[in-house]
Design a protein around this motif. Structure first.
Motif, short mmCIF file in Angstrom:
data_model
loop_
_atom_site.label_atom_id
_atom_site.label_comp_id
_atom_site.label_asym_id
_atom_site.label_seq_id
_atom_site.Cartn_x
_atom_site.Cartn_y
_atom_site.Cartn_z
N ARG A 1 49.10 34.60 41.89
CA ARG A 1 48.88 34.92 40.46
C ARG A 1 47.71 35.90 40.42
N ILE A 2 48.02 37.14 40.05
CA ILE A 2 47.03 38.23 40.15
C ILE A 2 46.66 38.72 38.76
N GLY A 3 45.40 38.84 38.48
CA GLY A 3 44.94 39.44 37.23
C GLY A 3 44.40 40.83 37.51
N VAL A 4 44.80 41.81 36.71
CA VAL A 4 44.23 43.16 36.85
C VAL A 4 43.43 43.48 35.59
N LEU A 5 42.18 43.83 35.79
CA LEU A 5 41.32 44.19 34.67
C LEU A 5 41.11 45.70 34.72
N GLY A 6 41.59 46.39 33.70
CA GLY A 6 41.45 47.85 33.69
C GLY A 6 42.81 48.52 33.71
N THR A 7 43.02 49.43 32.75
CA THR A 7 44.29 50.16 32.69
C THR A 7 44.04 51.67 32.61
N GLY A 8 43.05 52.13 33.36
CA GLY A 8 42.85 53.57 33.56
C GLY A 8 43.75 54.00 34.72
N SER A 9 43.43 55.16 35.32
CA SER A 9 44.28 55.69 36.41
C SER A 9 44.40 54.68 37.55
N SER A 10 43.28 54.05 37.94
CA SER A 10 43.33 53.11 39.09
C SER A 10 44.18 51.90 38.73
N GLY A 11 43.87 51.29 37.57
CA GLY A 11 44.59 50.08 37.16
C GLY A 11 46.08 50.34 37.04
N MET A 12 46.45 51.45 36.43
CA MET A 12 47.89 51.75 36.25
C MET A 12 48.60 51.85 37.60
N GLN A 13 47.96 52.50 38.57
CA GLN A 13 48.61 52.63 39.88
C GLN A 13 48.78 51.27 40.54
N ILE A 14 47.78 50.42 40.38
CA ILE A 14 47.87 49.07 40.95
C ILE A 14 48.97 48.28 40.26
N LEU B 1 39.49 44.16 39.98
CA LEU B 1 38.69 44.93 39.03
C LEU B 1 38.97 46.42 39.23
N ALA B 2 39.56 47.01 38.20
CA ALA B 2 39.79 48.47 38.23
C ALA B 2 39.06 49.01 37.00
N THR B 3 37.77 48.71 36.96
CA THR B 3 37.00 48.90 35.72
C THR B 3 36.16 50.18 35.71
N GLY B 4 36.41 51.07 36.66
CA GLY B 4 35.86 52.41 36.56
C GLY B 4 34.51 52.62 37.23
N TYR B 5 33.85 53.70 36.80
CA TYR B 5 32.69 54.23 37.53
C TYR B 5 31.54 54.58 36.59
N ASP B 6 30.35 54.51 37.12
CA ASP B 6 29.20 55.14 36.48
C ASP B 6 29.30 56.60 36.94
N ALA B 7 30.11 57.34 36.20
CA ALA B 7 30.57 58.65 36.67
C ALA B 7 29.52 59.75 36.50
N LEU B 8 29.71 60.81 37.21
CA LEU B 8 28.97 62.08 37.10
C LEU B 8 27.51 61.98 37.53
N THR B 9 26.79 60.98 37.04
CA THR B 9 25.36 60.89 37.36
C THR B 9 25.01 59.66 38.20
N GLU C 1 52.94 37.05 40.43
CA GLU C 1 52.88 36.98 38.96
C GLU C 1 51.69 37.84 38.56
N LEU C 2 51.94 38.88 37.80
CA LEU C 2 50.88 39.84 37.50
C LEU C 2 50.47 39.74 36.03
N PHE C 3 49.16 39.57 35.81
CA PHE C 3 48.63 39.49 34.45
C PHE C 3 47.75 40.71 34.22
N VAL C 4 48.15 41.54 33.27
CA VAL C 4 47.40 42.76 32.99
C VAL C 4 46.50 42.51 31.78
N PHE C 5 45.20 42.62 31.99
CA PHE C 5 44.25 42.44 30.88
C PHE C 5 43.92 43.84 30.35
N GLN C 6 44.60 44.21 29.27
CA GLN C 6 44.46 45.57 28.73
C GLN C 6 43.56 45.58 27.50
N ARG C 7 42.49 46.41 27.57
CA ARG C 7 41.68 46.58 26.36
C ARG C 7 42.15 47.84 25.64
#
Ligand code: NAP
Length: 549
Positions: free
Chosen positions: A185-198, A382-390, A208-214
């Motif tokens: 039973r897998i939960g994926v947090l995050g539906t950006g590029s990484s989350g979508m690919q996963i 967790l596919a919750t992204g990055y502290d990007a650019l800086t 069983e995949l549970f997508v937690f989409q904000r």
């Protein structure tokens, strides 16, 4: 590698420190080695590849065409390497990075599994004192930060993250030994590029995949395919003209760009163009109208077209509604390219948890508790992204002239000239830095532009006996003003996204990247060279460099 001298303090005296073994750092390592500089390259990971070394999650793939997502500087590399797919998967991109490192003998220059802790400018000696986590000290005339725009992952700000007793996996730090996810039973947090690919990959496996989409993201069909022998032959015969075209393109890639505003085209023809681009796949869709990012009415209609495709694809129409992105312009967050993402939700083992309707309350030892109850999980991804650019640059202490700390200079957001050099930080350079096109254009084309610019500047300094260079505050301010003016015309500021820093609590918000297109950015860099670097401040060398190659 090379001719470092150990000076009395125990430090190694070299010409240049390069930080990062992603594609920017690897090119810098080659270029400055070829220039005869005595370099040391440092990388936190165990090998080359940057983001592709770390991001080994299921389904990881680049959504830029392989032909674009590759170096143009080396004829040997581009003739000897053959891509197998139009959009390459992570293992093939990592194999490419390894091929380049071997072919150009880059690894001997690298210290892997090593992190920079601090870099401090010594104005009297015109050098950077760089300390690494193994206790070593390097003294370098120049410092090149190729730390990448997306290299510092962020964890979600949800109570109880460390409480979960199952397996927690991070997209951006995926284990090298493949975890066994079968039947879990897998939960994926995050539906950006990484989350979508996963999601689109794991959703088709036995689990069983549970997508937690904000926030639902917009995505376009990738329609990937194998590269044929004919494609390869054509590509290899035409690399020179393809690379030249990329340098003239706003995206820095081989992509069609439209000059036709949306409403200048009759309605039925617009529909036809969108249908064709949708069927063609990839980023073609982004190139059909010229004004999508400045005209809200045009943007709305294109967003409606994409929402209609979601409606067509997802069988359960209530679910389709939840998956439709709303409330921000399409392409104001980075668009994803998918392979059957929406079809995944037609499978009985894939479950959407709409966190706008049913917000996450906490992470428990058993899973995720939303307002409506607890979702028990074996694995949390967790596919919750990055502290990007800086984020990557601010992760260590950088101190410039007169004790100026980078975190203070960037208190209100990153400031630099071209995302390459900063007032107050002499002889420190960045590649794909936060005030260039950074994540808005092809990272290879930008990296090659930036490294070549730095190399030209260093050659100039050496010829003229200059020991230090930095932009004047006035020229840096003028560049930053230009970025703000361009951003104010764009719909990009209307979405919450890592592009504007709004995904990290407390981070200064706003568009710091140059949105005028790669071609205009390159022209600005070239103009600085053509005018003899007159906007830069130079300081004559105090003494001859001791270890020049
Ligand atoms: P991202 O686009 O920033 O997405 C992060 C996701 O995590 C969002 O859906 C976000 O929801 C969610 N999230 C964060 N904190 C949350 C919380 N507390 N509760 C619920 N949800 C939370 O990150 P990413 O997917 O890693 O992508 C980043 C960038 O990397 C991409 O835009 C792209 O440039 C690059 N990338 C490229 C590829 C490729 O080439 N195919 C693949 C992966 C990544 P909200 O939106 O609601 O905040």
């Amino acid at each position: 590698m090379g001719r470092a001298q150990t000076v009395a303090s125990g430090a190694e005296r070299i010409d240049m420190v390069i930080v990062g073994a992603g594609f920017g750092g690897m090119y810098a390592t080659w270029k400055f080695r070829e220039m005869g500089l005595n370099i040391v390259s440092i990388e936190e990971g165990g090998d080359v590849g940057g983001v592709w070394y770390w991001n080994r999650y299921p389904g990881a793939r680049c959504d830029l065409l392989s032909v674009d997502y590759s170096y143009g500087f080396s004829e040997e590399v581009q003739q000897e390497w053959t891509w197998s797919e139009q959009f390459a998967a992570q293992p093939e991109i990592l194999a490419y990075a390894n091929f380049v490192a071997d072919r150009l003998t880059l690894r001997p220059h690298y210290r892997f599994n090593t992190r920079v802790d601090s870099a401090k400018w010594d104005d009297a000696r015109q050098l950077w004192v760089v300390r690494t986590n193994d206790g070593k000290v390097l003294e370098a005339t120049y410092c090149v930060m190729s730390t990448g725009p997306l290299s510092k992952p962020t964890d979600p700000d949800i109570p109880g993250l460390n409480r979960f007793k199952g397996l927690t996996l991070r997209a951006a730090r995926w284990p090298h030994e493949e975890p066994d996810l079968k039947g879990k039973r897998i939960g994926v947090l995050g539906t950006g590029s990484s989350g979508m690919q996963i999601i689109q990959t794991l959703g088709r496996t036995e689990c069983e995949l549970f997508v937690f989409q904000r926030t639902p993201s917009f995505t376009l069909p990738m329609r990937n395919r194998k590269v044929t022998d004919r494609d390869v032959a054509e590509l290899k015969a035409n690399y020179a003209s393809i690379r030249a075209a990329c340098r003239l393109n706003p995206t820095g890639g081989a992509r069609p760009v439209s000059t036709r505003p949306f409403f200048s085209i009759p309605a039925d023809h617009r529909q036809e163009l969108m249908e064709q681009a949708w069927q063609h796949g990839g980023h073609t869709f982004l190139g059909i109208f010229s004004d999508l990012m400045v005209n809200q009415a045009a943007n709305d209609q294109v967003a409606d077209f994409v929402r209609d495709r979601i409606h067509d694809t997802v069988i359960d129409k209530t679910l389709a509604e939840k998956l439709k992105p709303r409330g921000y312009p399409i392409f104001a967050r980075r668009p994803c390219l998918d392979t059957g993402y929406y079809e995944t939700y037609n499978r009985p083992n894939v479950h959407l948890v709409d966190c706008l309707e049913d917000p996450i309350v906490e992470i428990t030892d058993k899973g995720i508790r939303t307002q409506s109850g607890e979702h028990e999980l074996d694995v949390l991804i967790l596919a919750t992204g990055y502290d990007a650019l800086t984020g990557a640059l601010l992760a260590f202490e950088i101190t410039g002239k007169d004790g100026l700390a980078l975190k203070d200079k960037w208190e209100g957001g990153p400031r630099s000239l071209f995302g390459i050099m900063m007032a107050g930080f002499p002889n420190m350079f960045m590649t794909t830095g936060p005030n260039g096109p950074a994540a808005l254009a092809n990272i290879f084309t930008i990296s090659e532009n930036d490294v070549d610019f730095i190399a030209g500047l260093i050659a100039h300094m050496r010829a003229k006996g200059q020991g230090a260079v930095e932009p004047s505050r006035a020229v840096e301010d003028a560049w930053m003003d230009q970025i703000q003016v361009l951003a104010s015309r764009s719909l990009m500021l209307k979405a919450k996204t890592w592009w504007t820093g709004s995904n990290v609590k407390g981070k200064p918000q706003g568009m710091s990247m140059f949105t005028g297109g790669f071609h205009k950015y390159r022209e600005a860099c070239e103009a600085a060279v053509a005018n003899g670097y007159r906007d830069l401040s130079f300081a004559p060398a105090h003494q001859a460099e001791p270890v020049a190659g």
